[in-house]
Design a protein around this motif. Structure first.
Motif, PDB file in Angstrom:
ATOM      1  N   LEU A   1       0.908  -1.385   0.044  1.00 54.09           N
ATOM      2  CA  LEU A   1       0.071  -0.147   0.078  1.00 54.09           C
ATOM      3  C   LEU A   1       0.809   1.270   0.026  1.00 54.09           C
ATOM      4  O   LEU A   1       0.220   2.368   0.374  1.00 54.09           O
ATOM      5  CB  LEU A   1      -0.822   0.061   1.125  1.00 54.09           C
ATOM      6  N   ALA A   2       2.106   1.136  -0.356  1.00 56.21           N
ATOM      7  CA  ALA A   2       3.097   2.464  -0.288  1.00 56.21           C
ATOM      8  C   ALA A   2       3.474   2.730  -1.701  1.00 56.21           C
ATOM      9  O   ALA A   2       3.249   1.690  -2.607  1.00 56.21           O
ATOM     10  CB  ALA A   2       4.178   1.873   0.556  1.00 56.21           C
ATOM     11  N   SER A   3       4.137   3.889  -2.042  1.00 54.15           N
ATOM     12  CA  SER A   3       4.686   3.976  -3.331  1.00 54.15           C
ATOM     13  C   SER A   3       6.081   3.616  -3.197  1.00 54.15           C
ATOM     14  O   SER A   3       6.606   2.977  -2.244  1.00 54.15           O
ATOM     15  CB  SER A   3       4.704   5.591  -3.323  1.00 54.15           C
TER      16      SER A   3
ATOM     17  N   THR B   1       9.130   4.179   8.183  1.00 48.71           N
ATOM     18  CA  THR B   1       7.906   4.632   8.847  1.00 48.71           C
ATOM     19  C   THR B   1       6.997   3.372   9.040  1.00 48.71           C
ATOM     20  O   THR B   1       6.992   2.407   8.213  1.00 48.71           O
ATOM     21  CB  THR B   1       6.993   5.570   8.336  1.00 48.71           C
ATOM     22  N   PHE B   2       6.152   3.140  10.107  1.00 52.49           N
ATOM     23  CA  PHE B   2       5.440   1.940  10.369  1.00 52.49           C
ATOM     24  C   PHE B   2       4.354   1.772   9.532  1.00 52.49           C
ATOM     25  O   PHE B   2       4.114   0.565   8.783  1.00 52.49           O
ATOM     26  CB  PHE B   2       4.734   1.893  11.645  1.00 52.49           C
ATOM     27  N   PHE B   3       3.879   2.690   8.958  1.00 55.35           N
ATOM     28  CA  PHE B   3       2.859   2.778   7.829  1.00 55.35           C
ATOM     29  C   PHE B   3       3.235   4.120   6.898  1.00 55.35           C
ATOM     30  O   PHE B   3       3.639   5.130   7.652  1.00 55.35           O
ATOM     31  CB  PHE B   3       1.427   2.703   7.946  1.00 55.35           C
ATOM     32  N   PRO B   4       3.019   4.118   5.624  1.00 56.98           N
ATOM     33  CA  PRO B   4       3.436   5.013   4.770  1.00 56.98           C
ATOM     34  C   PRO B   4       2.384   6.450   5.105  1.00 56.98           C
ATOM     35  O   PRO B   4       1.026   6.037   5.629  1.00 56.98           O
ATOM     36  CB  PRO B   4       3.306   4.832   3.285  1.00 56.98           C
ATOM     37  N   SER B   5       2.797   7.623   4.843  1.00 52.84           N
ATOM     38  CA  SER B   5       1.830   8.856   5.298  1.00 52.84           C
ATOM     39  C   SER B   5       0.384   8.671   4.444  1.00 52.84           C
ATOM     40  O   SER B   5      -0.616   8.867   4.991  1.00 52.84           O
ATOM     41  CB  SER B   5       2.660  10.074   5.033  1.00 52.84           C
ATOM     42  N   THR B   6       0.531   8.192   3.068  1.00 49.22           N
ATOM     43  CA  THR B   6      -0.471   7.940   2.375  1.00 49.22           C
ATOM     44  C   THR B   6      -0.595   6.490   1.990  1.00 49.22           C
ATOM     45  O   THR B   6       0.301   6.031   1.297  1.00 49.22           O
ATOM     46  CB  THR B   6      -0.379   8.848   1.099  1.00 49.22           C
ATOM     47  N   LEU B   7      -1.767   5.759   2.122  1.00 49.85           N
ATOM     48  CA  LEU B   7      -1.830   4.460   1.718  1.00 49.85           C
ATOM     49  C   LEU B   7      -2.507   4.675   0.358  1.00 49.85           C
ATOM     50  O   LEU B   7      -3.578   5.206   0.052  1.00 49.85           O
ATOM     51  CB  LEU B   7      -3.052   3.940   2.671  1.00 49.85           C
ATOM     52  N   ARG B   8      -1.812   3.964  -0.459  1.00 51.68           N
ATOM     53  CA  ARG B   8      -2.093   3.780  -1.867  1.00 51.68           C
ATOM     54  C   ARG B   8      -3.010   2.870  -2.095  1.00 51.68           C
ATOM     55  O   ARG B   8      -2.590   1.450  -2.713  1.00 51.68           O
ATOM     56  CB  ARG B   8      -0.947   3.935  -2.756  1.00 51.68           C
TER      57      ARG B   8
END
Length: 278
Positions: A36-38, A48-55
């Motif tokens: 779900l990341a770029s 980061t634990f999760f990217p700032s924007t989920l793609r």
């Protein structure tokens, strides 16, 4: 004092199990996170634990990609895995039952010959199998992907060991009712052997789903690709498409998780009852 030690031991076991569960879940977390990341988020040195924007668009782009027929690959893998599992379970169980129950003076020799095939490396039979499939015109067909993998010496061994310990009283009662070997197998043995059938079927399904080399060689057309072959196309000598690779890997393991979670209790029961350790 004893109660305190018991509680401490239980707490330690719980902590250990939680730690092991978290270690087990790390690969799944990485698949979801990177899927779900770029590509920039995946390769960034600042983790980061999760990217700032989920793609979430990565998922739709995966199935819209004209170069990789992911939906077709999932369908092919499903058909191959299900057909291989059903065929292997039926053939191996029949062979195992015959070796365990039908009187035949050469039964042990046949059984040892089957065990001997387990010692032959797959690379030795790969080329002859390909030549045979090619001569039959089965390249890039489901027949070529399924039929050569239907018989498993390991599955036959497991079934034979299990049927050796199957209660003879049930079979004797069936014969009193006039049933032969064939109807005894279908009406008595199979309904009372569900754990070993589920265990062997789960193992065969996982192996068929994860198979790569044989589908890569036989499935030469894009319409015959399986999931594992489709995943390999995201990694080439020129470029590695990381977001597509991770999201495709996450999608491809969903059927395995469903099958394993549904049959996990049967796997242990079936292996225990098969008498492998005897």
């Amino acid at each position: 004092m004893d109660d305190a030690l018991v509680r401490a031991g239980r707490a330690l076991r719980v902590v250990l199990l939680i730690a092991l569960a978290l270690l087990f879940l790390i690969p799944f977390y990485l698949l979801v996170r990177n899927g779900l990341a770029s590509e920039r988020d995946i390769t960034s040195p600042d983790w980061t634990f999760f990217p700032s924007t989920l793609r979430w668009s990565n998922l739709t782009e995966l199935f819209d990609d004209p170069t990789v027929p992911m939906a077709r690959a999932l369908l092919n893998s499903s058909l191959i895995a299900v057909a291989t599992t059903l065929g292997t379970v039926v053939l191996a169980s029949l062979a195992g039952y015959g070796l365990a129950r039908i009187p035949y003076r050469h039964a042990d020799r046949v059984f040892y010959a089957i065990l001997g095939t387990m010692m032959v490396p797959a690379a030795v039979t790969f080329v002859p199998s390909f030549v045979l499939v090619s001569s039959l015109g089965w390249v890039s067909t489901l027949r070529g992907l399924i039929v050569p993998t239907l018989f498993s010496a390991f599955a036959c061994f497991v079934f034979r060991q299990y049927f050796l310990g199957f209660p003879r009283e049930l079979e004797d009662a069936a014969r009193v009712d006039g049933l032969g070997h064939w109807r005894t197998y279908w009406r008595v043995v199979v309904p009372n052997s569900r754990p070993v059938f589920a265990a062997v079927g789960t193992i065969v399904f996982i192996g068929a789903w994860n198979s790569f080399l044989w589908p890569l060689v036989i499935g030469q057309d894009r319409d015959a690709w399986t999931v594992q072959v489709a995943l390999a196309t995201f990694t080439t000598s020129q470029v590695i498409r990381l977001p597509e690779l991770f999201v495709a890997a996450a999608v491809s393991i969903v059927p395995l998780l469903v099958v394993f979670l549904f049959f996990q209790r049967w796997i242990v029961a079936g292996v225990e009852r098969s008498g492998i350790d005897d």
